[in-house]
Design an enzyme around this catalytic site. Structure first.
Site, PDB file in Angstrom:
ATOM      1  N   ASN A 199      12.595   1.221  -2.640  1.00 23.62           N
ATOM      2  CA  ASN A 199      12.030   2.258  -2.490  1.00 23.62           C
ATOM      3  C   ASN A 199      12.651   3.889  -2.927  1.00 23.62           C
ATOM      4  OD1 ASN A 199      10.758   4.224  -3.830  1.00 23.62           O
ATOM      5  ND2 ASN A 199       8.582   3.348  -2.387  1.00 23.62           N
ATOM      6  N   CYS A 253       6.995  10.277  -5.843  1.00 26.40           N
ATOM      7  CA  CYS A 253       7.985   9.100  -6.747  1.00 26.40           C
ATOM      8  C   CYS A 253       8.635   9.391  -8.245  1.00 26.40           C
ATOM      9  CB  CYS A 253       7.167   7.845  -6.572  1.00 26.40           C
ATOM     10  SG  CYS A 253       7.227   7.603  -5.238  1.00 26.40           S
ATOM     11  N   HIS A 266       9.528   2.406 -12.216  1.00 30.19           N
ATOM     12  CA  HIS A 266       9.719   2.776 -10.755  1.00 30.19           C
ATOM     13  C   HIS A 266       9.952   2.266 -10.017  1.00 30.19           C
ATOM     14  CE1 HIS A 266       9.132   4.853  -6.728  1.00 30.19           C
ATOM     15  NE2 HIS A 266       7.848   4.561  -6.567  1.00 30.19           N
TER      16      HIS A 266
HETATM   17  N1  COA Z   1       6.888  -7.884   8.210  1.00 27.68           N
HETATM   18  C1  COA Z   1       6.144  -8.250   8.151  1.00 27.68           C
HETATM   19  N2  COA Z   1       4.454  -8.304   8.495  1.00 27.68           N
HETATM   20  C2  COA Z   1       3.960  -7.855   8.147  1.00 27.68           C
HETATM   21  C3  COA Z   1       4.801  -6.450   7.705  1.00 27.68           C
HETATM   22  C4  COA Z   1       6.402  -6.847   7.490  1.00 27.68           C
HETATM   23  N3  COA Z   1       6.970  -6.107   7.072  1.00 27.68           N
HETATM   24  N4  COA Z   1       4.002  -5.439   6.656  1.00 27.68           N
HETATM   25  C5  COA Z   1       3.166  -5.713   6.776  1.00 27.68           C
HETATM   26  N5  COA Z   1       2.077  -7.452   7.635  1.00 27.68           N
HETATM   27  C6  COA Z   1       1.615  -7.812   8.094  1.00 27.68           C
HETATM   28  C7  COA Z   1       0.587  -7.119   7.938  1.00 27.68           C
HETATM   29  O1  COA Z   1       0.574  -6.420   9.184  1.00 27.68           O
HETATM   30  C8  COA Z   1      -0.587  -7.614   7.760  1.00 27.68           C
HETATM   31  O2  COA Z   1      -1.495  -8.809   9.037  1.00 27.68           O
HETATM   32  P1  COA Z   1      -2.562  -9.075   9.099  1.00 27.68           P
HETATM   33  O3  COA Z   1      -3.153  -9.792   7.910  1.00 27.68           O
HETATM   34  O4  COA Z   1      -2.569 -10.021  10.782  1.00 27.68           O
HETATM   35  O5  COA Z   1      -3.309  -7.830   9.359  1.00 27.68           O
HETATM   36  C9  COA Z   1      -0.267  -8.581   6.533  1.00 27.68           C
HETATM   37  O6  COA Z   1       1.453  -8.823   6.897  1.00 27.68           O
HETATM   38  C10 COA Z   1      -0.686  -8.881   5.098  1.00 27.68           C
HETATM   39  O7  COA Z   1      -0.748  -7.212   4.988  1.00 27.68           O
HETATM   40  P2  COA Z   1      -1.086  -6.340   3.759  1.00 27.68           P
HETATM   41  O8  COA Z   1      -1.040  -5.226   3.595  1.00 27.68           O
HETATM   42  O9  COA Z   1      -2.223  -7.239   2.638  1.00 27.68           O
HETATM   43  O10 COA Z   1       0.309  -6.852   2.658  1.00 27.68           O
HETATM   44  P3  COA Z   1       0.563  -6.810   1.768  1.00 27.68           P
HETATM   45  O11 COA Z   1       0.092  -7.800   0.945  1.00 27.68           O
HETATM   46  O12 COA Z   1      -0.688  -5.238   0.731  1.00 27.68           O
HETATM   47  O13 COA Z   1       1.417  -6.405   1.099  1.00 27.68           O
HETATM   48  C11 COA Z   1       2.735  -4.024   0.939  1.00 27.68           C
HETATM   49  C12 COA Z   1       1.653  -4.908   1.750  1.00 27.68           C
HETATM   50  C13 COA Z   1       3.088  -3.003   2.030  1.00 27.68           C
HETATM   51  C14 COA Z   1       4.512  -4.295   0.525  1.00 27.68           C
HETATM   52  C15 COA Z   1       1.850  -4.066  -0.307  1.00 27.68           C
HETATM   53  O14 COA Z   1       0.607  -3.246   0.121  1.00 27.68           O
HETATM   54  C16 COA Z   1       2.563  -2.482  -1.093  1.00 27.68           C
HETATM   55  O15 COA Z   1       3.427  -2.701  -1.195  1.00 27.68           O
HETATM   56  N6  COA Z   1       2.226  -1.139  -1.579  1.00 27.68           N
HETATM   57  C17 COA Z   1       2.360  -0.291  -1.894  1.00 27.68           C
HETATM   58  C18 COA Z   1       3.305   0.430  -1.235  1.00 27.68           C
HETATM   59  C19 COA Z   1       3.674   1.657  -1.858  1.00 27.68           C
HETATM   60  O16 COA Z   1       4.470   0.844  -2.894  1.00 27.68           O
HETATM   61  N7  COA Z   1       3.947   2.447  -1.564  1.00 27.68           N
HETATM   62  C20 COA Z   1       5.334   3.685  -2.401  1.00 27.68           C
HETATM   63  C21 COA Z   1       3.794   3.667  -3.401  1.00 27.68           C
HETATM   64  S1  COA Z   1       5.604   4.922  -4.472  1.00 27.68           S
END
Ligand code: COA
Length: 331
Positions: free
Chosen positions: A288, A117, A258
């Site tokens: 993204n 990215c 970004h």
């Molecule tokens: N729909 C519904 N529930 C979802 C889901 C979706 N699309 N994706 C994850 N969940 C669930 C998980 O399974 C978890 O359930 P559980 O508690 O029963 O295990 C719950 O939501 C919370 O998951 P968590 O990973 O703690 O959520 P979060 O608030 O951290 O959000 C991301 C997850 C991936 C959105 C977030 O961590 C994120 O944006 N990370 C950075 C990713 C990124 O930007 N990557 C590229 C970088 S350039």
């Protein structure tokens, strides 16, 4: 650090996104998710997706051609194409070669950079260096991604986040007081590579029946860890770039970050002490798009006249590598 002089000045921008829109409601039909979860946890409402046969090079050439047109540069007069992508159409040759052919820029030197990215910002830094060396006058820096090709659509934690698209900027040599890079900061930490990667499909672990059964060719990430690192490093890197430019956040007309997650963007803005009305956000429409996200944002802020000539912008990016960086740029 560079101020004015003969480095990169911005002469045109362009973007290209596929016409096909995939909404959060579309995901509800085939994975266990909701529009409400995706919107509140990421800020994404919809993203674009390539049609069959539409590839990274097509998006790159579309965005690049628009940037050339705005700058009034004939493709045959283009000196260099730097293309950032994490989704090359082929492993050989580089996607820049394919985009070059599509654009008819047959006299250009073309190569790809790979820094996920953050790659487009790294490409601009390379362009700046080329422009300071003999003979290069016009350089196109493209970020182009067909993320839909490397996303596991059975993994709800990643598939809702990404979209396809491309952005490009045409740089020429700046005059003494022209628009230019005011400062940059870049850093990479390969020890954290496995927080965001594709375990198989490369030379170290070629694709086999077994890797395909495990879906190892697709993007895997530790979402929470990536999130924490992104907020921390985009903030720190922005501060270093501002310091190197001799500026504070109050001198910045617009932050063009970004677009990975609205909560990451808001977290960085809060740490930097900048209100969200000075931060550009389009993640709701594109998700993204990896290294395409900043040049897409840059094109939109210029075309919508949110910033004009002479404005000072801060661009900051973070992604796989882990690799990140920031740039203060005077338009
Ligand atoms: N729909 C519904 N529930 C979802 C889901 C979706 N699309 N994706 C994850 N969940 C669930 C998980 O399974 C978890 O359930 P559980 O508690 O029963 O295990 C719950 O939501 C919370 O998951 P968590 O990973 O703690 O959520 P979060 O608030 O951290 O959000 C991301 C997850 C991936 C959105 C977030 O961590 C994120 O944006 N990370 C950075 C990713 C990124 O930007 N990557 C590229 C970088 S350039």
């Amino acid at each position: 650090m560079s101020r004015g002089g003969i480095g990169a000045t911005l002469r045109g921008t362009g973007l290209e996104v596929p016409e096909k829109v995939v909404t959060n409601a579309d995901f509800e039909k085939f994975i266990d998710t909701t529009d409400e979860w995706i919107t509140t946890r990421t800020g994404i409402k919809e993203r674009r997706m390539c049609e069959e046969g539409q590839n990274t090079a097509d998006l790159a050439a579309g965005a690049g051609t628009r940037a050339l047109e705005e700058a009034g540069i004939d493709p045959l007069d283009l000196d260099v194409i730097v293309l950032s992508t994490a989704t090359p159409d082929h492993l050989l040759p580089s996607t820049s070669c394919e985009a070059q052919a599509l654009m008819g820029a047959h006299n250009a030197v073309a190569f790809d950079v790979s820094a996920a990215c953050a790659g487009w910002l790294y490409g601009v830094k390379i362009a700046d260096g080329f422009l300071r060396s003999d003979g290069f006058e016009t350089i196109l820096v493209i970020g182009a991604e067909k993320m839909s090709a490397i996303i596991d659509y059975t993994d709800r934690t990643t598939c809702v986040l990404f979209g396809d698209g491309a952005g490009a900027a045409l740089f020429g040599r700046s005059g003494e007081n022209g628009s230019s890079i005011l400062s940059t900061h870049m850093q990479t930490d390969g020890r954290l590579a496995e927080l965001l990667w594709r375990p198989a499909g490369g030379a170290a672990r070629p694709s086999t029946e077994e890797t395909r059964a495990e879906r190892m060719e697709y993007v895997r990430q530790e979402g929470r860890e990536v999130f924490k690192n992104a907020v921390l490093q985009m903030d720190t890197s922005s501060r270093i770039a501002l310091h190197r430019a001799g500026l504070t956040i109050d001198d910045i007309d617009l932050v063009v970050p970004h677009q990975a997650n609205i909560r990451i963007i808001e977290g960085v803005a809060k740490r930097l002490g900048v209100e969200m009305d000075r931060v550009y956000v389009n993640i709701d429409r594109y998700g993204n798009t990896s290294s395409a996200s900043i040049p897409i944002g840059l094109d939109e802020v210029r075309k919508r006249e949110l910033v004009g000539e002479g404005a000072t912008i801060l661009m900051t990016a973070f992604g796989g590598g882990l690799a990140w960086g920031s740039m203060v740029f005077r338009l």
